[in-house]
Design a protein around this motif. Structure first.
Motif, mmCIF file in Angstrom:
data_model
loop_
_atom_site.group_PDB
_atom_site.id
_atom_site.type_symbol
_atom_site.label_atom_id
_atom_site.label_comp_id
_atom_site.label_asym_id
_atom_site.label_seq_id
_atom_site.Cartn_x
_atom_site.Cartn_y
_atom_site.Cartn_z
ATOM 1 N N TYR A 10 -107.987 97.682 -56.874
ATOM 2 C CA TYR A 10 -108.062 97.321 -55.466
ATOM 3 C C TYR A 10 -109.455 96.815 -55.161
ATOM 4 O O TYR A 10 -110.439 97.534 -55.311
ATOM 5 C CB TYR A 10 -107.748 98.524 -54.573
ATOM 6 N N ARG A 18 -99.643 97.075 -50.795
ATOM 7 C CA ARG A 18 -99.728 98.101 -51.840
ATOM 8 C C ARG A 18 -98.369 98.365 -52.478
ATOM 9 O O ARG A 18 -98.262 98.486 -53.699
ATOM 10 C CB ARG A 18 -100.291 99.379 -51.231
ATOM 11 N N PHE A 26 -104.758 94.062 -53.725
ATOM 12 C CA PHE A 26 -104.372 94.830 -54.899
ATOM 13 C C PHE A 26 -104.077 93.835 -56.005
ATOM 14 O O PHE A 26 -103.461 92.794 -55.759
ATOM 15 C CB PHE A 26 -103.105 95.652 -54.616
ATOM 16 N N GLU A 65 -111.038 95.055 -51.960
ATOM 17 C CA GLU A 65 -110.689 94.813 -50.565
ATOM 18 C C GLU A 65 -110.603 93.330 -50.246
ATOM 19 O O GLU A 65 -111.523 92.591 -50.567
ATOM 20 C CB GLU A 65 -111.736 95.472 -49.668
#
Length: 158
Positions: free
Chosen positions: A109, A86, A114, A111
């Motif tokens: 984002y 991040r 990012f 999963e």
């Protein structure tokens, strides 16, 4: 004697046929569904929101700056970062914003990654030109097609 045997076989087959037919009929009746009525309970503001959305999609709505409503189309963006860190994503966004403050950047984002994307290009050619400019600064960069925001309008008060 033959007739008596024939009659008993005929009666037996008739009973079998009738019982089979009754089983089929009963199973069909048991599995049949009756028609019902669906009642939708909703807030009255829902209709108001739907009407407002339709107005905005037609372009007849007025935004805070006056004029036509907000409309977005598909276009291209440059993806300048993709990774699971991040802080690295925000660092890449800040570095891009320092060099090109007039261009919008977006972080998303999905999963576990990012993604930092920049620009709202209407054509792939515009995106390719910007990619060529940035190739030395952002090496792992590529063009993605997605829904873009309309470009900023420049208003002169002359």
């Amino acid at each position: 004697m033959k007739r008596a045997i024939f009659d008993s076989k005929a009666k037996l087959s008739l009973i079998k046929f009738c019982s089979f037919f009754m089983l089929i009929l009963l199973s069909a009746a048991a599995s049949a569904q009756s028609k019902g009525k669906v009642v939708v309970v909703r807030d009255p503001l829902f209709d108001t929101l739907l009407a407002k959305r339709a107005l905005l999609n037609r372009g007849g709505g007025s935004s805070s700056g006056g004029g036509s409503g907000y409309v977005s189309n598909y276009g291209y963006r440059l993806q300048i970062y993709s990774g699971s860190n991040r802080n690295a994503a925000y660092t890449a966004q800040a570095r891009f914003n320092r060099e090109f403050p007039e261009m919008r950047t977006y972080i998303s984002y999905h999963e576990p990654n990012f993604k930092v994307k920049a620009g709202d290009f209407r054509s792939r050619l515009e995106a390719e030109k910007m990619k060529a400019q940035l190739q030395s600064t952002f090496s792992a960069m590529f063009i993605v097609s997605e829904r873009i925001n309309p470009p900023k309008t420049v208003t002169n008060n002359d």
